[in-house]
Scaffold this active site. Structure first.
Site, PDB file in Angstrom:
ATOM      1  N   HIS A 553       0.997  -0.945   0.002  1.00 39.40           N
ATOM      2  CA  HIS A 553       0.088  -0.317   0.160  1.00 39.40           C
ATOM      3  C   HIS A 553       0.935   1.362  -0.206  1.00 39.40           C
ATOM      4  O   HIS A 553       1.964   1.212  -0.106  1.00 39.40           O
ATOM      5  CB  HIS A 553      -0.547   0.013   0.981  1.00 39.40           C
ATOM      6  CG  HIS A 553      -0.117  -0.518   2.618  1.00 39.40           C
ATOM      7  ND1 HIS A 553       0.558  -0.789   3.131  1.00 39.40           N
ATOM      8  CD2 HIS A 553      -0.181   0.981   3.689  1.00 39.40           C
ATOM      9  CE1 HIS A 553       1.359  -0.594   4.206  1.00 39.40           C
ATOM     10  NE2 HIS A 553       1.182   0.571   4.401  1.00 39.40           N
ATOM     11  N   ASP A 555       1.157   5.681   2.142  1.00 39.13           N
ATOM     12  CA  ASP A 555       0.124   5.939   2.697  1.00 39.13           C
ATOM     13  C   ASP A 555      -0.625   6.889   2.713  1.00 39.13           C
ATOM     14  O   ASP A 555      -1.476   7.485   4.026  1.00 39.13           O
ATOM     15  CB  ASP A 555       1.572   6.342   4.407  1.00 39.13           C
ATOM     16  CG  ASP A 555       2.711   5.300   4.778  1.00 39.13           C
ATOM     17  OD1 ASP A 555       1.229   4.290   4.419  1.00 39.13           O
ATOM     18  OD2 ASP A 555       2.908   5.177   5.570  1.00 39.13           O
ATOM     19  N   HIS A 625       4.917   0.061   0.062  1.00 39.62           N
ATOM     20  CA  HIS A 625       5.798  -0.537   0.810  1.00 39.62           C
ATOM     21  C   HIS A 625       4.764  -1.590   1.266  1.00 39.62           C
ATOM     22  O   HIS A 625       3.156  -1.153   1.310  1.00 39.62           O
ATOM     23  CB  HIS A 625       5.994  -0.160   1.643  1.00 39.62           C
ATOM     24  CG  HIS A 625       5.464   0.770   2.870  1.00 39.62           C
ATOM     25  ND1 HIS A 625       4.429   1.846   2.480  1.00 39.62           N
ATOM     26  CD2 HIS A 625       4.564   0.594   3.751  1.00 39.62           C
ATOM     27  CE1 HIS A 625       3.814   3.229   2.477  1.00 39.62           C
ATOM     28  NE2 HIS A 625       3.493   1.661   3.872  1.00 39.62           N
ATOM     29  N   ARG A 635       6.975  -9.480  16.797  1.00 37.79           N
ATOM     30  CA  ARG A 635       7.378  -7.991  16.104  1.00 37.79           C
ATOM     31  C   ARG A 635       6.683  -6.717  17.008  1.00 37.79           C
ATOM     32  O   ARG A 635       5.823  -6.845  15.867  1.00 37.79           O
ATOM     33  CB  ARG A 635       7.115  -7.911  14.401  1.00 37.79           C
ATOM     34  CG  ARG A 635       8.060  -7.165  13.593  1.00 37.79           C
ATOM     35  CD  ARG A 635       7.117  -7.192  11.769  1.00 37.79           C
ATOM     36  NE  ARG A 635       7.913  -6.759  11.163  1.00 37.79           N
ATOM     37  CZ  ARG A 635       7.719  -5.326  10.515  1.00 37.79           C
ATOM     38  NH1 ARG A 635       6.493  -4.919  11.129  1.00 37.79           N
ATOM     39  NH2 ARG A 635       8.160  -4.739   9.467  1.00 37.79           N
TER      40      ARG A 635
END
Length: 681
Positions: A553, A555, A625, A635
């Site tokens: 996508h 941002d 990204h 994570r």
């Protein structure tokens, strides 16, 4: 005809429009079929859902097709000739009306049956029927058809997260092949154009030429159909129909002004992809721009000159086209002519503008002439050469061109101070194969990473920051998050150390200062959203997994890989300018951050998270990204989005600033904390 008609002749024409309306066929209205399908879905009768919904889609398509065919046929049968008189005009209009009534009712049945509620029409425009169909086909264990329906729906609704997840799951279902993911509502001119751009980017210029030429044929056909659909009842905003008392000529003027406006908007409609608000920039002229360069590559300079001259019809003063035309003329030793189809199209477009300006004054409304060929996104593309990417191009005259060089816009900079001595530059934009990208290490220490991870375990809640959804991007991971103000609230209540909450606040400010300085921004970078987030692999759901932890996508815009565009429009956070991710650990499997091309497939750079590492980048379509699947472990990172517009500053951050100021006052003067962070929520 000389225009001299008797009253009896005129009366016969009026009666003709009524008499010829007898129907010889009947098509079931698509709104009734749609209602039946929705009712069947609520009854879990999935066979009936498919039967009724497919019938509704067919009926909807047939109504549109019939209106276009009848309009064009009757227009040809009853043309306006050059000899015009007061009675000749109503003669043609009435004969056309009678012709269309007869034509439509012969094929569809009584026209009143097909007057459909606007809400239903909007559902079909938004492709809602395909959402029902994919669920019904799924229940009927027909995954190939479910995949096609899901893909069709998703093309017009790319922000629909659940449908995106469904598509990823269909890819793993036995019997579903890549060719099943088809857009059943694809517009031929856009489909051919997109396919042509792909071939062009691969260097297959012969194949690209064939598809660009096909796209042009389909475009002009679609334009004709779009204009035909404008020849139907129009609504005049702000008019009181019950008290409408204008004269005959004013009524005719009002109606035709509305029709002209509708036809004029076809330019925008044909350049707009399903589900988008903004059209593709410079859409029609870009066909000729691609073609002139493709023909040059295959050494067909006659055709290249013709296409360059055609492009000049749309943009007369563009220097790079003038240079290309001069080059072709010099090599060929003669001049050429632009394509007549495009010349005729532009003449008609100009006439529409002139008539609209007259009509708008008659109606007392404002009409502003706009440049539909280029001014759709506020960006100057005058020096852009076709590339199939959304990058900015450095123009090189065709006589000197060896390849195309992608360069960053002149106003974008990088390489400024990293502010803190401990911070280390790992990779810049060039090393990361893009623009406005940076990778840094040692932004925070190992001890600070550990403190923030402990804070995350104590404060973060499943679904926080994701509208309560525990698994917003993939069903194979659990997402947990917390904001700066929430951590301060927990610290005030004694549930976590105030030192840890303050560290979250300070670390995010450290990241903001680094990004602002490194990219050499001339104005203050404000927080848009700050999020302490952890994603954890769900045990037992990792076998044969091939989805992403976070799909590709951008941002601040809606990524559209099919069109090689990123649409800066809602629901995207269009005000975001820069983004950063500050990682807290690396002891997990998978979870690499990746940059891709606009196709959302070609990976240009990959970043393995580790404590204190930060990746920063501009938030637009130049930096698609995503995150690879986390297949084992957890994570954690501090996710940050920034804006240059103070109107869009993060409210919780401003409230957290007040709490921190009070804490600082308390530390200096020994006073009690007068602001309860809980009250600031």
């Amino acid at each position: 005809m000389d225009g001299n008609f008797s009253p009896a002749a005129i009366l016969s024409i009026v009666l003709l429009a009524v008499v010829l309306s007898s129907s010889t066929a009947s098509l079931e209205p698509f709104d009734l079929l749609y209602d039946d399908a929705v009712q069947a879905f609520s009854d879990s009768d999935y066979h009936s859902v498919v039967r009724y919904m497919e019938g509704a889609l067919n009926s909807y398509t047939e109504v549109r097709r019939t209106k276009v065919r009848c309009r064009l046929m009757c227009q040809d049968q009853h043309p306006f000739d050059e000899t015009f008189s007061d009675l000749r005009f109503p003669d043609v209009v009435l004969h056309r009306a009678a012709c269309m009534n007869k034509c439509i009712e012969e094929k569809l049945g009584t026209q009143s049956m097909h007057k459909v509620n606007e809400d239903v029409v909007q559902d079909f425009h938004r492709r809602i029927p395909y959402n029902y169909l994919q669920l019904a086909y799924q229940k009927l264990k027909q995954p190939d058809k479910a995949a096609a329906a899901a893909h069709t729906y998703f093309q017009a609704n790319p922000e629909h997260v659940e449908m995106g997840q469904n598509l990823e799951q269909y890819k793993n279902v036995e019997g579903v092949e890549e060719e099943h993911f088809v857009d059943r509502e694809a517009r031929p001119h856009q489909h051919s154009f997109t396919a042509a751009v792909r071939l062009y980017d691969k260097g297959d210029y012969e194949g690209a030429i064939a598809l660009f030429e096909e796209a042009l044929v389909e475009y002009y056909k679609a334009d004709m159909e779009c204009r035909a659909l404008c020849q139907w009842p129009q609504r005049f905003e702000g008019y009181d129909y019950l008290r409408y008392r204008y004269s005959l000529y004013e009524v005719i003027s009002d109606h035709f002004t509305q029709v002209l406006h509708c036809e004029h908007e076809c330019v925008r409609d044909l350049a707009t992809r399903p589900g988008r608000l903004s059209p593709m920039e410079n859409y029609l002229p870009l066909h000729y721009d691609y073609l002139q360069f493709a023909y040059y590559q295959v050494e067909k300079l006659e055709e290249a000159l013709q296409c360059a001259l055609t492009y000049q019809l749309f943009h007369e003063e563009e220097e790079f086209v003038m240079e290309n035309v001069d080059y072709y003329r010099e090599v060929l030793g003669h001049d050429g002519k632009p394509r007549e189809k495009a010349a005729w199209y532009l003449r008609r477009h100009k006439q529409e503008l002139e008539l609209l300006l007259i009509g708008s004054k008659t109606m007392g409304v404002e009409f502003t002439e706009g440049n539909y060929w280029s001014s759709t996104g506020g960006r100057d593309d005058s020096n852009r050469i076709p590339s199939g990417t959304d990058g900015w191009m450095e123009y090189v005259p065709i006589s000197e061109k060896k390849n195309i060089t992608v360069t960053a816009p002149q106003h974008l900079k990088e390489g400024g101070s990293l502010v803190y001595d401990s911070v280390q530059l790992v990779q810049n934009s060039a090393a990361l194969n893009g623009t406005q990208r940076v990778l840094l290490d040692h932004v925070i220490s190992e001890e600070e990473c550990s403190d923030l991870r402990h804070l995350a375990h104590a404060v973060t809640m499943a679904g926080d920051g994701y509208r309560g959804r525990m698994s917003p991007h993939t069903p194979n991971e659990k997402f947990e998050g917390a904001t700066v103000l929430k951590t301060l609230q927990y610290a005030y209540e004694g549930r976590v150390p105030m030192r840890s909450a303050r560290l979250f606040y300070d670390a995010s400010e450290r990241a903001r200062r680094i990004i602002e300085s490194y990219f050499q921004l001339n104005s203050t970078l404000h927080f848009s959203y700050t999020h302490l987030v952890c994603r954890t692999a769900i045990t037992g759901q990792q076998d044969h997994r091939n989805d992403l932890s976070h799909p590709i996508h951008a941002d601040n815009c809606l990524l559209d890989p099919e069109a090689n565009e990123c649409w800066k429009e809602p629901p995207a956070y269009t005000y975001r300018d820069y983004s950063a991710l500050l990682y807290l650990n690396g002891d997990f499997d998978g979870g690499e951050f990746i940059f891709t091309e606009m196709d959302a497939k070609t990976v240009t750079a990959s970043v393995k998270p580790r404590c204190g590492r930060m990746v920063g980048f501009s938030s637009g379509g130049e930096n698609p990204h995503g995150v690879r699947a986390v297949t084992n472990g957890q994570r954690c990172a501090v996710a940050l989005w920034f804006t240059l517009d103070p109107l869009f500053r993060e409210l919780e951050r401003l409230q957290a600033d007040e709490v921190i100021q009070e804490l600082d006052v308390q530390a200096v003067w020994g006073q009690g904390l007068s602001i309860n962070p809980k009250d600031e929520l």
